[in-house]
Scaffold this motif. Structure first.
Motif, PDB file in Angstrom:
ATOM      1  N   ARG A 146     -34.469  54.500 -41.535  1.00  0.00           N
ATOM      2  CA  ARG A 146     -35.113  53.955 -40.337  1.00  0.00           C
ATOM      3  C   ARG A 146     -34.526  52.565 -40.106  1.00  0.00           C
ATOM      4  O   ARG A 146     -34.738  51.660 -40.912  1.00  0.00           O
ATOM      5  CB  ARG A 146     -36.627  53.889 -40.505  1.00  0.00           C
ATOM      6  CG  ARG A 146     -37.344  53.475 -39.262  1.00  0.00           C
ATOM      7  CD  ARG A 146     -37.354  54.601 -38.258  1.00  0.00           C
ATOM      8  NE  ARG A 146     -37.653  54.074 -36.937  1.00  0.00           N
ATOM      9  CZ  ARG A 146     -37.380  54.697 -35.818  1.00  0.00           C
ATOM     10  NH1 ARG A 146     -36.812  55.883 -35.834  1.00  0.00           N
ATOM     11  NH2 ARG A 146     -37.672  54.175 -34.665  1.00  0.00           N
ATOM     12  N   VAL A 147     -33.769  52.405 -39.027  1.00  0.00           N
ATOM     13  CA  VAL A 147     -33.087  51.137 -38.738  1.00  0.00           C
ATOM     14  C   VAL A 147     -33.925  50.358 -37.731  1.00  0.00           C
ATOM     15  O   VAL A 147     -34.140  50.812 -36.612  1.00  0.00           O
ATOM     16  CB  VAL A 147     -31.668  51.398 -38.179  1.00  0.00           C
ATOM     17  CG1 VAL A 147     -30.984  50.083 -37.835  1.00  0.00           C
ATOM     18  CG2 VAL A 147     -30.832  52.197 -39.175  1.00  0.00           C
ATOM     19  N   ASN A 148     -34.428  49.202 -38.157  1.00  0.00           N
ATOM     20  CA  ASN A 148     -35.256  48.387 -37.259  1.00  0.00           C
ATOM     21  C   ASN A 148     -34.749  46.953 -37.116  1.00  0.00           C
ATOM     22  O   ASN A 148     -35.444  46.114 -36.565  1.00  0.00           O
ATOM     23  CB  ASN A 148     -36.724  48.419 -37.716  1.00  0.00           C
ATOM     24  CG  ASN A 148     -36.880  48.007 -39.158  1.00  0.00           C
ATOM     25  OD1 ASN A 148     -36.025  47.319 -39.708  1.00  0.00           O
ATOM     26  ND2 ASN A 148     -37.951  48.437 -39.787  1.00  0.00           N
ATOM     27  N   HIS A 149     -33.532  46.694 -37.624  1.00  0.00           N
ATOM     28  CA  HIS A 149     -32.919  45.371 -37.442  1.00  0.00           C
ATOM     29  C   HIS A 149     -31.417  45.470 -37.702  1.00  0.00           C
ATOM     30  O   HIS A 149     -30.945  46.465 -38.249  1.00  0.00           O
ATOM     31  CB  HIS A 149     -33.557  44.334 -38.374  1.00  0.00           C
ATOM     32  CG  HIS A 149     -33.228  44.533 -39.820  1.00  0.00           C
ATOM     33  ND1 HIS A 149     -33.797  45.514 -40.606  1.00  0.00           N
ATOM     34  CD2 HIS A 149     -32.356  43.896 -40.633  1.00  0.00           C
ATOM     35  CE1 HIS A 149     -33.303  45.450 -41.829  1.00  0.00           C
ATOM     36  NE2 HIS A 149     -32.422  44.477 -41.866  1.00  0.00           N
ATOM     37  N   PHE A 150     -30.695  44.434 -37.293  1.00  0.00           N
ATOM     38  CA  PHE A 150     -29.280  44.301 -37.644  1.00  0.00           C
ATOM     39  C   PHE A 150     -29.066  42.888 -38.138  1.00  0.00           C
ATOM     40  O   PHE A 150     -29.898  42.007 -37.923  1.00  0.00           O
ATOM     41  CB  PHE A 150     -28.351  44.673 -36.475  1.00  0.00           C
ATOM     42  CG  PHE A 150     -28.373  43.732 -35.302  1.00  0.00           C
ATOM     43  CD1 PHE A 150     -27.380  42.782 -35.134  1.00  0.00           C
ATOM     44  CD2 PHE A 150     -29.383  43.806 -34.349  1.00  0.00           C
ATOM     45  CE1 PHE A 150     -27.390  41.924 -34.048  1.00  0.00           C
ATOM     46  CE2 PHE A 150     -29.395  42.962 -33.252  1.00  0.00           C
ATOM     47  CZ  PHE A 150     -28.395  42.015 -33.103  1.00  0.00           C
ATOM     48  N   VAL A 151     -27.967  42.669 -38.860  1.00  0.00           N
ATOM     49  CA  VAL A 151     -27.758  41.391 -39.541  1.00  0.00           C
ATOM     50  C   VAL A 151     -26.356  40.834 -39.297  1.00  0.00           C
ATOM     51  O   VAL A 151     -25.431  41.570 -38.948  1.00  0.00           O
ATOM     52  CB  VAL A 151     -27.992  41.529 -41.068  1.00  0.00           C
ATOM     53  CG1 VAL A 151     -29.421  41.954 -41.379  1.00  0.00           C
ATOM     54  CG2 VAL A 151     -27.001  42.480 -41.700  1.00  0.00           C
ATOM     55  N   LEU A 152     -26.231  39.539 -39.505  1.00  0.00           N
ATOM     56  CA  LEU A 152     -24.942  38.849 -39.546  1.00  0.00           C
ATOM     57  C   LEU A 152     -24.654  38.573 -41.016  1.00  0.00           C
ATOM     58  O   LEU A 152     -25.511  38.037 -41.734  1.00  0.00           O
ATOM     59  CB  LEU A 152     -24.984  37.540 -38.764  1.00  0.00           C
ATOM     60  CG  LEU A 152     -23.700  36.704 -38.779  1.00  0.00           C
ATOM     61  CD1 LEU A 152     -22.552  37.440 -38.095  1.00  0.00           C
ATOM     62  CD2 LEU A 152     -23.940  35.357 -38.107  1.00  0.00           C
ATOM     63  N   VAL A 153     -23.450  38.962 -41.458  1.00  0.00           N
ATOM     64  CA  VAL A 153     -23.101  38.891 -42.871  1.00  0.00           C
ATOM     65  C   VAL A 153     -21.843  38.039 -43.045  1.00  0.00           C
ATOM     66  O   VAL A 153     -20.915  38.128 -42.243  1.00  0.00           O
ATOM     67  CB  VAL A 153     -22.842  40.312 -43.428  1.00  0.00           C
ATOM     68  CG1 VAL A 153     -22.480  40.267 -44.903  1.00  0.00           C
ATOM     69  CG2 VAL A 153     -24.054  41.205 -43.200  1.00  0.00           C
ATOM     70  N   ASP A 168     -28.337  36.048 -41.258  1.00  0.00           N
ATOM     71  CA  ASP A 168     -29.393  36.087 -40.267  1.00  0.00           C
ATOM     72  C   ASP A 168     -29.678  37.539 -39.904  1.00  0.00           C
ATOM     73  O   ASP A 168     -28.852  38.409 -40.165  1.00  0.00           O
ATOM     74  CB  ASP A 168     -28.971  35.311 -39.004  1.00  0.00           C
ATOM     75  CG  ASP A 168     -30.159  34.696 -38.268  1.00  0.00           C
ATOM     76  OD1 ASP A 168     -31.300  35.125 -38.507  1.00  0.00           O
ATOM     77  OD2 ASP A 168     -29.931  33.794 -37.446  1.00  0.00           O
ATOM     78  N   ALA A 169     -30.858  37.790 -39.338  1.00  0.00           N
ATOM     79  CA  ALA A 169     -31.246  39.146 -38.942  1.00  0.00           C
ATOM     80  C   ALA A 169     -31.956  39.109 -37.602  1.00  0.00           C
ATOM     81  O   ALA A 169     -32.618  38.107 -37.269  1.00  0.00           O
ATOM     82  CB  ALA A 169     -32.160  39.747 -40.009  1.00  0.00           C
ATOM     83  N   TRP A 170     -31.810  40.196 -36.845  1.00  0.00           N
ATOM     84  CA  TRP A 170     -32.441  40.331 -35.533  1.00  0.00           C
ATOM     85  C   TRP A 170     -33.160  41.668 -35.476  1.00  0.00           C
ATOM     86  O   TRP A 170     -32.580  42.713 -35.828  1.00  0.00           O
ATOM     87  CB  TRP A 170     -31.389  40.257 -34.423  1.00  0.00           C
ATOM     88  CG  TRP A 170     -30.785  38.904 -34.313  1.00  0.00           C
ATOM     89  CD1 TRP A 170     -31.214  37.882 -33.504  1.00  0.00           C
ATOM     90  CD2 TRP A 170     -29.650  38.389 -35.011  1.00  0.00           C
ATOM     91  NE1 TRP A 170     -30.418  36.775 -33.680  1.00  0.00           N
ATOM     92  CE2 TRP A 170     -29.452  37.057 -34.598  1.00  0.00           C
ATOM     93  CE3 TRP A 170     -28.792  38.933 -35.965  1.00  0.00           C
ATOM     94  CZ2 TRP A 170     -28.427  36.266 -35.093  1.00  0.00           C
ATOM     95  CZ3 TRP A 170     -27.778  38.145 -36.463  1.00  0.00           C
ATOM     96  CH2 TRP A 170     -27.601  36.823 -36.033  1.00  0.00           C
ATOM     97  N   PRO A 171     -34.422  41.668 -35.001  1.00  0.00           N
ATOM     98  CA  PRO A 171     -35.179  42.918 -34.935  1.00  0.00           C
ATOM     99  C   PRO A 171     -34.726  43.792 -33.760  1.00  0.00           C
ATOM    100  O   PRO A 171     -34.206  43.288 -32.753  1.00  0.00           O
ATOM    101  CB  PRO A 171     -36.620  42.438 -34.718  1.00  0.00           C
ATOM    102  CG  PRO A 171     -36.475  41.128 -34.018  1.00  0.00           C
ATOM    103  CD  PRO A 171     -35.205  40.514 -34.559  1.00  0.00           C
ATOM    104  N   LEU A 172     -34.925  45.087 -33.910  1.00  0.00           N
ATOM    105  CA  LEU A 172     -34.718  46.042 -32.828  1.00  0.00           C
ATOM    106  C   LEU A 172     -36.096  46.454 -32.318  1.00  0.00           C
ATOM    107  O   LEU A 172     -37.035  46.564 -33.108  1.00  0.00           O
ATOM    108  CB  LEU A 172     -33.935  47.258 -33.323  1.00  0.00           C
ATOM    109  CG  LEU A 172     -32.534  46.964 -33.839  1.00  0.00           C
ATOM    110  CD1 LEU A 172     -31.928  48.189 -34.493  1.00  0.00           C
ATOM    111  CD2 LEU A 172     -31.632  46.448 -32.713  1.00  0.00           C
TER     112      LEU A 172
END
Length: 173
Positions: A146-153, A168-172
């Motif tokens: 279940r993908v509910n965010h994406f990140v900067l790595v 950092d992370a951003w919600p979907l």
């Protein structure tokens, strides 16, 4: 003085999904190759490369402006790409929400001077690098994520793994 950082955007699994992805590595030939550290397992959305400090703020703003929906990613098979010599796990089909996320992120990053990827997007989790060909296989038990965010790595190669650090992370939605 701030420095360049090797950056990429990714889907970052929680501990449960990460453990199931790491178990997939045991299905591969164990003899040769460079194993991806379990803490580094991810799905890349867009690789940026070395980003100068003066463009990093724009990268954050581009990500913050993304509007995309959460979704279910179903990792259903293992496969091998001969050119980069990697064994990987991925979905049979890319969810439309993931396609939209990649498209929106790419469009926003164009404003920061990053060109859009010309190749078709193929979501995958790299499990093993610099390996010999392995037979493709369908997984008996798919990995549901279940993908509910994406990140900067940030990629920090050299030294001991893990080599990736979530910045950092951003919600979907």
């Amino acid at each position: 003085m701030a420095k360049n950082k090797r950056l990429f955007f990714a889907l970052w699994p929680d501990d449960d999904v990460r453990g199931r992805l790491a178990q997939l590595q045991t299905l591969l030939p164990q003899a040769q190759g460079n194993w991806v550290h379990p803490q580094d397992l991810h799905v890349t959305l867009q690789f940026l490369g070395a980003v100068p400090a003066n463009r990093q703020r724009c990268v954050h703003q581009a990500a913050s402006a993304v509007q995309a929906q959460s979704f279910q990613l179903e990792i259903t098979h293992l496969d091998f790409w001969s050119k980069p010599r990697i064994a990987w796990a991925g979905p049979e089909q890319t969810p439309p929400e993931l396609e939209q996320l990649v498209k929106a992120l790419g469009a926003n990053l164009e404003g920061c001077g990053f060109p859009r990827e010309k190749r078709a997007y193929r979501p995958h989790v790299t499990l093993l690098r610099k390996t010999t060909p392995a037979a493709a296989m369908e997984l008996e038990a798919p990995v549901f994520w279940r993908v509910n965010h994406f990140v900067l790595v940030e990629s920090r190669l050299g030294g001991e793994p893990p080599w990736y650090k979530v910045l950092d992370a951003w919600p979907l939605a």
